[in-house]
Design a protein around this motif. Structure first.
Motif, PDB file in Angstrom:
ATOM      1  N   GLN B   6       0.831  -1.187   0.000  1.00 56.58           N
ATOM      2  CA  GLN B   6       0.000   0.000   0.000  1.00 56.58           C
ATOM      3  C   GLN B   6       0.871   1.243   0.000  1.00 56.58           C
ATOM      4  N   SER B   7       0.374   2.264  -0.691  1.00 57.31           N
ATOM      5  CA  SER B   7       1.073   3.544  -0.704  1.00 57.31           C
ATOM      6  C   SER B   7       0.045   4.669  -0.809  1.00 57.31           C
ATOM      7  N   ILE B  20      -6.454   9.782  -2.360  1.00 57.13           N
ATOM      8  CA  ILE B  20      -6.253   8.607  -3.200  1.00 57.13           C
ATOM      9  C   ILE B  20      -5.269   7.665  -2.510  1.00 57.13           C
ATOM     10  N   ASN B  22      -3.473   3.834  -2.610  1.00 54.16           N
ATOM     11  CA  ASN B  22      -3.115   2.825  -3.595  1.00 54.16           C
ATOM     12  C   ASN B  22      -2.793   1.470  -2.973  1.00 54.16           C
ATOM     13  N   CYS B  23      -3.044   0.435  -3.763  1.00 50.74           N
ATOM     14  CA  CYS B  23      -2.788  -0.927  -3.317  1.00 50.74           C
ATOM     15  C   CYS B  23      -2.359  -1.753  -4.520  1.00 50.74           C
ATOM     16  N   SER B  24      -1.345  -2.588  -4.350  1.00 46.29           N
ATOM     17  CA  SER B  24      -0.956  -3.530  -5.396  1.00 46.29           C
ATOM     18  C   SER B  24      -0.750  -4.900  -4.762  1.00 46.29           C
ATOM     19  N   LYS B  72      -3.491  -3.829  -9.615  1.00 49.44           N
ATOM     20  CA  LYS B  72      -3.492  -2.613  -8.811  1.00 49.44           C
ATOM     21  C   LYS B  72      -4.929  -2.155  -8.578  1.00 49.44           C
ATOM     22  N   SER B  74      -7.154   1.219  -6.373  1.00 51.66           N
ATOM     23  CA  SER B  74      -7.041   2.432  -5.576  1.00 51.66           C
ATOM     24  C   SER B  74      -8.385   2.761  -4.948  1.00 51.66           C
ATOM     25  N   HIS B  76     -10.555   5.950  -3.715  1.00 53.87           N
ATOM     26  CA  HIS B  76     -10.700   7.388  -3.785  1.00 53.87           C
ATOM     27  C   HIS B  76     -11.758   7.821  -2.782  1.00 53.87           C
ATOM     28  N   CYS B  90      -5.945  -2.324   2.675  1.00 55.34           N
ATOM     29  CA  CYS B  90      -6.344  -3.137   1.539  1.00 55.34           C
ATOM     30  C   CYS B  90      -6.097  -4.582   1.963  1.00 55.34           C
ATOM     31  N   THR B 106      -2.543   2.610   5.051  1.00 56.71           N
ATOM     32  CA  THR B 106      -2.263   4.027   4.776  1.00 56.71           C
ATOM     33  C   THR B 106      -2.965   4.844   5.844  1.00 56.71           C
TER      34      THR B 106
END
Lengths: 114, 112
Positions: B6-7, B20, B22-24, B72, B74, B76, B90, B106
Motif C-alpha cells: 500500500q502507498s 487517493i 493505492n494498493c498492489s 493494482k 485504488s 478514492h 487493503c 495508509t
C-alpha cells in the motif's frame, strides 16, 4: 446482520503468564475463524486459520504450543496466549467467515504485557 | 515476501479534497478486494469492496478503481472529511477463501 464480538476488549497480564480471549459470531455460521495480531506500528499478521472439519493451520512463526485455539462450534472460538512476553503485546483480531467473500472482524482484544 | 503493498504510508489532505490510496498485489488468485477502515483503539471495519470481475465500485464518497491486468487498485475518498481520518487497509483474498492478507495500511489525516 452479521456481527463478531470479542472479549475481553482489553487485558493486562504479567510477563510469563497466560491469557485467554474469546470470539463470538452472531447472525451467521462461522465456518472459518482466523486469528490475527496487530503489533504496534504494524499491520495484521495471520496467526492461524480454523475451519470446521479441518485441522487448525498455523502460519510460520506461530505455533499451537504458544497460541492454542479452540473452535468447538459455528459461533464460537477462543485463543490463548501462553507464557506471554513483551513481544506478544498488541491487538488480537478475530475474523469469521460463513463461506462467502466477506470476512467479518471483531473489535479486537488489546493485550498489554507487564 | 510482501504480497500486498500500500502507498503512501501516510497521507494528509485538506477537508473537501479527494484522497487517493493505492494498493498492489502479487497473487493472481485474489478475486475479492475489500478495504477496511480502522480508527485508533478499534478493530478494522469493512468500508467498501470489489470483486475482480468489476473495474469500478462506488459507494457514496468512496470509489474503488481496479486494474486486474496490472494487479493494482485504488481507493478514492471524495470530499474528504475530518471524520475520515483513520488507517485504511487493503486486504485482498480469494472469495470464499479464508486467508485475508492485509497490506501495511495508509494513515489518512484530513485537516479542517
Amino acid at each position: 446482520g452479521a456481527l463478531v464480538y470479542q472479549y475481553p476488549r482489553r487485558t493486562i497480564c504479567k510477563s510469563g503468564t497466560s491469557m485467554r480471549m474469546e470470539c463470538q459470531a452472531v447472525g451467521f455460521q462461522a465456518t472459518s475463524v482466523a486469528w490475527y495480531r496487530q503489533s504496534p506500528q504494524k499491520t495484521f499478521e495471520l496467526i492461524a486459520l480454523s475451519t470446521v472439519n479441518s485441522a487448525i493451520k498455523y502460519e510460520q512463526n506461530f505455533t499451537q504450543e504458544k497460541f492454542p485455539i479452540s473452535h468447538p462450534n459455528l459461533s464460537f472460538s477462543s485463543m490463548t496466549v501462553l507464557n506471554a512476553y513483551l513481544e506478544d503485546r498488541g491487538l488480537y483480531l478475530c475474523g469469521a467467515s460463513g463461506g462467502y467473500a466477506e470476512q467479518f472482524f471483531g473489535p479486537g482484544t488489546r493485550l498489554t504485557v507487564l | 515476501q510482501q504480497q500486498v503493498r500500500q502507498s503512501p504510508q501516510s497521507l494528509t489532505v485538506w477537508e473537501g479534497e479527494t484522497a487517493i490510496l493505492n494498493c498492489s498485489y502479487e497473487n493472481s488468485a485474489f478475486d475479492y478486494f475489500p478495504w477496511y477502515q480502522q480508527f485508533p483503539g478499534e478493530g478494522p471495519a469493512l468500508l467498501i469492496s470489489i470483486l475482480s470481475v468489476s473495474d469500478k465500485k462506488e459507494d457514496g464518497r468512496f470509489t474503488i478503481f481496479f486494474n486486474k491486468r496490472e494487479k493494482k487498485l485504488s481507493l478514492h475518498i471524495a470530499d474528504s472529511q475530518p471524520g475520515d481520518s483513520a488507517t485504511y487497509f487493503c486486504a485482498p483474498h480469494r472469495a470464499g477463501g479464508y486467508k485475508v492478507v492485509f497490506g501495511s495500511g495508509t494513515r489518512l489525516l484530513v485537516s479542517p
